[in-house]
Design a protein around this motif. Structure first.
Motif, short mmCIF file in Angstrom:
data_model
loop_
_atom_site.label_atom_id
_atom_site.label_comp_id
_atom_site.label_asym_id
_atom_site.label_seq_id
_atom_site.Cartn_x
_atom_site.Cartn_y
_atom_site.Cartn_z
N ILE A 36 0.87 -1.18 0.00
CA ILE A 36 0.00 0.00 0.00
C ILE A 36 0.90 1.23 0.00
CG2 ILE A 36 -1.78 1.29 1.25
CD1 ILE A 36 -2.68 -1.43 0.00
N LYS A 37 0.75 2.06 -1.03
CA LYS A 37 1.57 3.28 -1.15
C LYS A 37 0.86 4.49 -0.58
CE LYS A 37 5.40 2.06 -2.88
NZ LYS A 37 6.54 2.06 -1.97
N ALA A 38 -0.48 4.49 -0.62
CA ALA A 38 -1.27 5.56 0.00
C ALA A 38 -2.56 4.93 0.50
CB ALA A 38 -1.56 6.69 -0.99
N SER A 39 -2.79 5.04 1.78
CA SER A 39 -3.95 4.40 2.40
C SER A 39 -5.25 5.14 2.07
CB SER A 39 -3.77 4.35 3.91
OG SER A 39 -4.94 3.85 4.53
N SER A 40 -6.30 4.39 2.02
CA SER A 40 -7.65 4.95 1.87
C SER A 40 -8.11 5.59 3.18
CB SER A 40 -8.63 3.83 1.51
OG SER A 40 -8.70 2.90 2.58
N GLY A 41 -7.39 5.29 4.26
CA GLY A 41 -7.81 5.72 5.58
C GLY A 41 -8.51 4.60 6.33
N SER A 42 -8.74 3.49 5.63
CA SER A 42 -9.39 2.34 6.25
C SER A 42 -8.51 1.10 6.08
CB SER A 42 -10.75 2.08 5.59
OG SER A 42 -11.20 0.77 5.88
N PRO A 43 -8.01 0.54 7.17
CA PRO A 43 -7.22 -0.68 7.05
C PRO A 43 -7.99 -1.80 6.33
CG PRO A 43 -6.98 0.23 9.25
CD PRO A 43 -8.06 1.02 8.56
N SER A 44 -9.27 -1.88 6.56
CA SER A 44 -10.08 -2.93 5.93
C SER A 44 -10.09 -2.78 4.40
CB SER A 44 -11.51 -2.88 6.47
OG SER A 44 -12.30 -3.86 5.85
N ASP A 46 -7.84 -1.22 2.58
CA ASP A 46 -6.48 -1.44 2.09
C ASP A 46 -6.14 -2.93 2.04
OD1 ASP A 46 -6.33 1.32 2.02
OD2 ASP A 46 -5.14 1.48 3.86
N VAL A 47 -6.44 -3.65 3.11
CA VAL A 47 -6.15 -5.09 3.16
C VAL A 47 -6.95 -5.81 2.08
CG1 VAL A 47 -6.46 -7.17 4.56
CG2 VAL A 47 -5.43 -5.14 5.57
N THR A 48 -8.21 -5.46 1.94
CA THR A 48 -9.06 -6.10 0.93
C THR A 48 -8.52 -5.85 -0.47
OG1 THR A 48 -11.00 -5.96 2.35
CG2 THR A 48 -11.41 -6.24 -0.01
N THR A 49 -8.02 -4.64 -0.72
CA THR A 49 -7.44 -4.33 -2.03
C THR A 49 -6.34 -5.34 -2.36
OG1 THR A 49 -7.94 -1.98 -1.84
CG2 THR A 49 -6.18 -2.59 -3.37
N CYS A 50 -5.36 -5.47 -1.48
CA CYS A 50 -4.25 -6.39 -1.76
C CYS A 50 -4.71 -7.85 -1.81
CB CYS A 50 -3.13 -6.20 -0.74
SG CYS A 50 -2.07 -4.77 -1.12
N ASP A 51 -5.60 -8.24 -0.92
CA ASP A 51 -6.08 -9.62 -0.92
C ASP A 51 -6.73 -9.98 -2.26
OD1 ASP A 51 -5.20 -10.00 1.66
OD2 ASP A 51 -7.19 -9.88 2.58
N LEU A 52 -7.61 -9.11 -2.74
CA LEU A 52 -8.30 -9.38 -4.00
C LEU A 52 -7.34 -9.38 -5.19
CD1 LEU A 52 -11.56 -7.31 -3.44
CD2 LEU A 52 -11.35 -9.80 -3.48
N ILE A 53 -6.42 -8.44 -5.21
CA ILE A 53 -5.47 -8.36 -6.32
C ILE A 53 -4.57 -9.59 -6.33
CG2 ILE A 53 -3.44 -7.12 -7.16
CD1 ILE A 53 -4.97 -4.53 -6.38
N ARG A 54 -4.09 -10.01 -5.16
CA ARG A 54 -3.24 -11.22 -5.12
C ARG A 54 -3.99 -12.44 -5.67
NH1 ARG A 54 -1.92 -9.51 0.24
NH2 ARG A 54 0.12 -8.55 0.26
N ARG A 55 -5.29 -12.54 -5.34
CA ARG A 55 -6.07 -13.69 -5.79
C ARG A 55 -6.45 -13.62 -7.27
NH1 ARG A 55 -9.57 -13.42 -1.12
NH2 ARG A 55 -11.17 -12.57 -2.47
#
Length: 161
Positions: A36-44, A46-55
Motif C-alpha cells: 500500500i503506497k497511499a492508504s484509503s484511511g481504512s485498514p479494511s 487497504d487489506v481487501t485491495t491487496c487480498d483481491l489483487i493477489r487472488r
C-alpha cells in the motif's frame, strides 16, 4: 473490484476512500507482493485491495531486452465508493393470504404488481414469510374463522412544490 467485494465492516462504518498500491509481478505473471503506497484511511479497504489483487490479478510478464520473462512492477489505485441504491420508482403491489382460525398463514399470492413492484417481486418473494399470527379471526359469535387478508403497498414519487 465489484460492489460485492466491499468489506462488510467498511460498509457498516460508511467508509470510502482511494487505496494506492504497488505490485511486484513475477516472471510467471503472478503477483508476488502488494504494498500500500497511499492508504484509503481504512485498514479494511487497504487489506481487501491487496487480498483481491493477489487472488485475481494476472499479468503478461515484463521482458528483458533478450525477450526473457522477468519480474516487474505495476502501480495503480482503487476508488472504494459505497454502492448506493437507485432512487425509488413508482409502483404498486397487492398480496393476499389466508389466515386460518389458529393464526397460521397459507395460500399467499401476489395478486398485482405494477411498475417498480415488479422488480421488488423479482428480488424478494413477498410470500416467503409464512410466519403466522398469535391467533386467527373470530366471527360475531366468537367462533374461530378463516379470513383472506389483502394488503396493498403503493409507492408514489411526487414532485416537490
Amino acid at each position: 473490484m465489484t460492489t460485492a467485494d466491499y468489506p462488510p465492516d467498511a460498509l457498516r462504518a460508511n467508509l470510502e476512500g482511494v487505496t494506492e498500491f504497488l505490485l511486484t509481478v513475477g516472471p510467471d505473471g503472478m503477483v508476488t507482493s502488494c504494498q500500500i503506497k497511499a492508504s484509503s484511511g481504512s485498514p479494511s479497504l487497504d487489506v481487501t485491495t491487496c487480498d483481491l489483487i493477489r487472488r485475481r490479478a494476472r499479468f503478461t510478464p515484463a521482458r528483458d531486452p533478450s525477450g526473457a520473462a522477468v519480474s516487474g512492477t505495476y502501480f495503480n489505485r482503487v476508488r472504494w465508493t459505497i454502492p448506493r441504491p437507485p432512487p425509488p420508482e413508482a409502483g404498486e403491489m397487492t398480496v393476499s393470504y389466508l389466515v386460518s382460525p389458529d393464526g397460521s398463514r397459507s395460500e399467499c399470492r401476489v395478486e398485482t404488481a405494477v411498475g417498480a413492484a415488479l422488480t421488488m417481486v423479482a428480488k424478494a418473494d413477498p410470500c416467503k414469510n409464512t410466519a403466522g399470527f398469535s391467533r386467527g379471526f373470530v366471527d360475531q359469535a366468537g367462533k374461530p374463522v378463516a379470513r383472506r387478508v389483502r394488503s396493498t403497498v403503493k409507492v408514489e414519487v411526487l414532485p416537490v412544490p
